[in-house]
Design an enzyme around this catalytic site. Structure first.
Site, PDB file in Angstrom:
ATOM      1  NE  ARG A 128      -0.636   8.505   5.251  1.00 30.47           N
ATOM      2  CZ  ARG A 128      -0.461   7.743   6.186  1.00 30.47           C
ATOM      3  NH1 ARG A 128       0.631   7.757   7.081  1.00 30.47           N
ATOM      4  NH2 ARG A 128      -1.374   6.610   6.400  1.00 30.47           N
ATOM      5  CD  GLU A 173      -2.418   1.464   2.756  1.00 29.15           C
ATOM      6  OE1 GLU A 173      -2.721   0.394   3.477  1.00 29.15           O
ATOM      7  OE2 GLU A 173      -2.558   2.614   3.201  1.00 29.15           O
ATOM      8  CE  LYS A 198      -6.224   1.923   7.242  1.00 29.19           C
ATOM      9  NZ  LYS A 198      -4.803   2.123   6.521  1.00 29.19           N
TER      10      LYS A 198
HETATM   11  C1  3PG Z   1      -0.474   4.393   8.305  1.00 27.31           C
HETATM   12  O1  3PG Z   1      -1.489   4.610   7.749  1.00 27.31           O
HETATM   13  O2  3PG Z   1      -0.057   5.291   8.721  1.00 27.31           O
HETATM   14  C2  3PG Z   1      -0.488   3.054   8.711  1.00 27.31           C
HETATM   15  O3  3PG Z   1      -1.558   2.359   9.089  1.00 27.31           O
HETATM   16  C3  3PG Z   1       0.742   2.636   9.180  1.00 27.31           C
HETATM   17  O4  3PG Z   1       0.696   2.780  10.637  1.00 27.31           O
HETATM   18  P1  3PG Z   1       2.096   2.364  11.488  1.00 27.31           P
HETATM   19  O5  3PG Z   1       3.255   3.308  11.152  1.00 27.31           O
HETATM   20  O6  3PG Z   1       1.858   2.365  12.796  1.00 27.31           O
HETATM   21  O7  3PG Z   1       2.198   0.755  10.955  1.00 27.31           O
END
Ligand code: 3PG
Length: 208
Positions: free
Chosen positions: A46, A42, A130
Site C-alpha cells: 500500500r 504480511e 482470509k
Molecule cells: C488490513 O488489511 O488493513 C488489515 O486487515 C489490518 O486491519 P486492522 O488495522 O484492523 O488490523
C-alpha cells in the site's frame, strides 16, 4: 491446484499486517517481531516503499515467513514473487488473480466472506482463506457461521482484530490464524520503536 498456505511449524497463529513507509525499516521490524516470538509477517503493498521493504526483509531476515499483502493484480504477483516473498495475501480473488497466483507457485491466502465466495474458492482448490474485513462481516459469529455448511474451510480473519478479541477469533474451530495491524502499529514503525513492537509481539504470541 493452488499451493496450500501453512504457518511455519510451531509458529503462533498470528500474522502482523504492516504498512511500511521507509523500506530500510523493514529488516529491523522483522527482527523485532521475531524477537517477540512472531514468525510470519504480511507487508501490505500500500506504499511506494513496500516492494523494496519486502526485498530487504527477504535478503536480510530470511528466517521470517514473509508475505505480501494487498496483492490484487497479476502484476502485483510478479512483483512480490521477484522480491522474494514466501506467500501472498489478498482481500479477495478474481479468476485472473487466481491464475496468476497459481502460476507463481506461491501459497496464496485470498479473501472470501460470503458463502458463495467461499464455495467458489473451495471449487478452485483453496482450503485456507482470509476473512476480511472480519469485524464488519459479523465478527466471530459471522466467521463461525460459515463453519457449519463449509467445514472444509479454515480462515484467517483480519480487519478489526486486536489484542481484545484475537483469542476469541482463534477459539473458533474454522480459524487457523488471525492477522492485524495491532502488533506493529504504523506509528511505532515510523518512529522505529522496535522495543514496543517486540513487546506487542510477545503479548500476541502468548495469546495462544
Ligand atoms: C488490513 O488489511 O488493513 C488489515 O486487515 C489490518 O486491519 P486492522 O488495522 O484492523 O488490523
Amino acid at each position: 491446484m493452488p499451493v496450500p498456505f501453512e504457518m511455519p511449524d510451531g509458529a503462533p497463529p498470528i500474522i502482523p499486517v504492516v504498512v511500511i513507509d521507509e523500506a530500510e525499516k523493514g529488516p529491523a521490524l522483522a527482527r523485532a517481531l521475531l524477537q517477540g516470538g512472531i514468525q510470519a509477517i504480511e507487508v501490505t503493498l500500500r506504499t511506494p516503499a513496500a516492494a523494496e521493504a519486502i526485498a530487504l526483509i527477504a535478503k536480510e531476515v530470511p528466517e521470517i515467513c514473509l508475505g505480501a499483502g494487498t496483492v490484487i493484480t497479476p502484476d502485483d504477483v510478479q512483483r512480490v514473487r521477484a522480491a522474494g516473498v514466501d506467500f501472498m495475501v489478498s482481500p479477495g480473488c478474481t479468476p485472473r488473480l487466481h491464475h496468476a497466483s497459481e502460476a507463481s507457485g506461491l501459497p496464496f491466502l485470498a479473501g472470501a466472506v460470503t458463502a458463495s465466495e467461499a464455495i467458489a474458492m473451495q471449487e478452485l482448490g483453496y482450503s485456507r482463506l482470509k476473512y476480511f474485513p472480519a469485524d464488519a462481516n459479523g465478527g466471530v459469529a459471522g466467521l463461525k457461521g460459515l463453519g457449519g455448511p463449509l467445514p472444509g474451510l479454515s480462515f484467517c480473519p483480519t480487519g478489526g482484530v486486536g489484542a481484545k478479541n484475537a483469542a476469541e477469533y482463534l477459539a473458533a474451530p474454522n480459524c487457523f490464524a488471525v492477522g492485524g495491524s495491532w502488533v506493529a502499529p504504523a506509528d511505532a514503525i515510523r518512529s522505529g520503536d522496535w522495543k514496543r513492537i517486540e513487546k506487542l509481539a510477545r503479548e500476541a504470541s502468548s495469546l495462544v
